[in-house]
Design an enzyme around this catalytic site. Structure first.
Site, PDB file in Angstrom:
ATOM      1  N   ASN A   9     -20.931  -8.282   2.135  1.00  0.00           N
ATOM      2  CA  ASN A   9     -19.934  -9.324   2.395  1.00  0.00           C
ATOM      3  C   ASN A   9     -18.672  -8.640   2.896  1.00  0.00           C
ATOM      4  O   ASN A   9     -17.921  -8.077   2.104  1.00  0.00           O
ATOM      5  CB  ASN A   9     -19.676 -10.108   1.092  1.00  0.00           C
ATOM      6  N   LYS A  11     -16.118  -9.968   4.083  1.00  0.00           N
ATOM      7  CA  LYS A  11     -14.928 -10.796   3.839  1.00  0.00           C
ATOM      8  C   LYS A  11     -14.057 -10.841   5.101  1.00  0.00           C
ATOM      9  O   LYS A  11     -14.586 -10.851   6.201  1.00  0.00           O
ATOM     10  CB  LYS A  11     -14.174 -10.287   2.603  1.00  0.00           C
ATOM     11  N   HIS A  95     -18.817 -18.794  -2.561  1.00  0.00           N
ATOM     12  CA  HIS A  95     -18.200 -17.563  -3.069  1.00  0.00           C
ATOM     13  C   HIS A  95     -16.944 -17.909  -3.871  1.00  0.00           C
ATOM     14  O   HIS A  95     -16.221 -18.845  -3.529  1.00  0.00           O
ATOM     15  CB  HIS A  95     -17.850 -16.643  -1.896  1.00  0.00           C
ATOM     16  N   GLU A  97     -14.125 -16.676  -3.954  1.00  0.00           N
ATOM     17  CA  GLU A  97     -12.874 -16.715  -3.173  1.00  0.00           C
ATOM     18  C   GLU A  97     -12.748 -18.028  -2.406  1.00  0.00           C
ATOM     19  O   GLU A  97     -11.638 -18.533  -2.206  1.00  0.00           O
ATOM     20  CB  GLU A  97     -12.817 -15.490  -2.236  1.00  0.00           C
ATOM     21  N   GLU A 167     -22.028 -13.497  -9.735  1.00  0.00           N
ATOM     22  CA  GLU A 167     -20.825 -12.693  -9.517  1.00  0.00           C
ATOM     23  C   GLU A 167     -19.753 -13.085 -10.524  1.00  0.00           C
ATOM     24  O   GLU A 167     -19.022 -14.064 -10.307  1.00  0.00           O
ATOM     25  CB  GLU A 167     -20.289 -12.925  -8.099  1.00  0.00           C
ATOM     26  N   GLY A 173     -13.952  -7.074  -6.906  1.00  0.00           N
ATOM     27  CA  GLY A 173     -12.831  -6.300  -6.371  1.00  0.00           C
ATOM     28  C   GLY A 173     -11.969  -5.629  -7.419  1.00  0.00           C
ATOM     29  O   GLY A 173     -10.869  -5.188  -7.126  1.00  0.00           O
ATOM     30  N   SER A 213     -17.944  -5.412  -7.697  1.00  0.00           N
ATOM     31  CA  SER A 213     -17.660  -3.981  -7.846  1.00  0.00           C
ATOM     32  C   SER A 213     -18.911  -3.115  -7.859  1.00  0.00           C
ATOM     33  O   SER A 213     -18.984  -2.124  -8.599  1.00  0.00           O
ATOM     34  CB  SER A 213     -16.801  -3.741  -9.095  1.00  0.00           C
TER      35      SER A 213
END
Ligand code: PGA
Length: 252
Positions: A9, A11, A95, A97, A167, A173, A213
């Site tokens: 990904n 991003k 996702h 985000e 996730e 992150g 991560s």
């Protein structure tokens, strides 16, 4: 029985030339990988270029989001048929985000998932708990709600094209991860939930990934878990060598 899948990904990173450069650096490094599927998810503008770079290789391309309608007055949105035509075979849906910064909820995720299936794209459905939810002991309950609401109305026949990425939001992150056994427990729980919804046989074919991560150092521990079939990789997918090391990891 399930081919492991490692998805990158990217991003909101990489212009078209940068994305082409990363893809062409990566492709030779993973050219000999036959037992794992590799998917690159660049930002929208770079999809067609990365798909062109990957043509003739075993590496597939996915988008990071889609709109649920095929076309219409939805300024800024991109539809499943557009993604297909750009060379995508996969699309990330839901996702954290997207949920956090763009107001996506389980209802929009459900519509997007249906649109992906309808177009013949394989959705990578993302779900996971926040740290506060985890500390309240709500991880499994939250994940089950996200799973069931995302899949509302989805028929069993579609399920073999589904990928689910567990996730934990607090692991994305941050450099923090659950220990592999904890991730396995949640992923096994999700597989049991899928079995309850669709039967054990279809549920046994769904690929369940871990994300958050992931690094070359920790991937082996996740891949060693019986229900974890791969990973969705963010930061560590932005360097060809690092991502190739994850793709080629030895199971520990
Ligand atoms: P990360 O991102 O690997 O940078 O934690 C994972 C993801 O958001 O899919």
């Amino acid at each position: 029985m399930r081919t492991p899948l490692i998805a990158a990904n990217w991003k909101m990173h990489k212009t078209i030339p940068e994305a082409e450069a990363l893809a062409s650096e990566l492709l030779p490094l993973v050219a000999d990988v036959e037992d794992r599927e590799v998917v690159l998810c660049p930002p929208f503008p770079a999809l067609a270029a990365v798909a062109a770079a990957c043509r003739g290789s075993r590496v597939a391309v996915g988008a990071q989001d889609l709109h649920w309608e095929a076309q219409g007055a939805y300024t800024g949105a991109v539809s499943a048929p557009m993604l297909l035509a750009a060379g995508c075979r996969y699309v990330i849906v839901g996702h954290s985000e997207r949920r956090r910064y763009f107001g996506e909820d389980d209802a929009t995720v459900n519509k997007k998932l249906a649109a992906a299936f309808q177009a013949g794209l394989k959705p990578i459905l993302c779900l996971g708990e926040t740290l506060a939810q985890r500390e309240l002991g709500l991880t499994e309950a939250l994940c089950e709600i996200q799973l069931r609401q995302a899949l509302a109305g989805v028929e069993a026949g579609r399920i073999e094209n589904l990928v689910v990425a567990y996730e934990p939001v607090w692991a994305i992150g941050t450099g923090r991860t659950p220990v592999p056994e904890e991730a396995q427990a949640v992923v096994a729980f999700l597989r049991r939930a899928l079995a309850g919804m669709y039967g054990p046989e279809p549920a046994g074919r769904v690929r369940l990934l871990y994300g958050g991560s992931v690094t070359p150092e920790n991937i082996g521990g996740f891949m060693a878990q019986p229900d974890i079939d791969g990973a969705l990789v963010g930061g560590a997918s932005l360097k060809a060598e690092t991502f190739a090391a994850i793709v080629k990891c030895r199971i520990q």
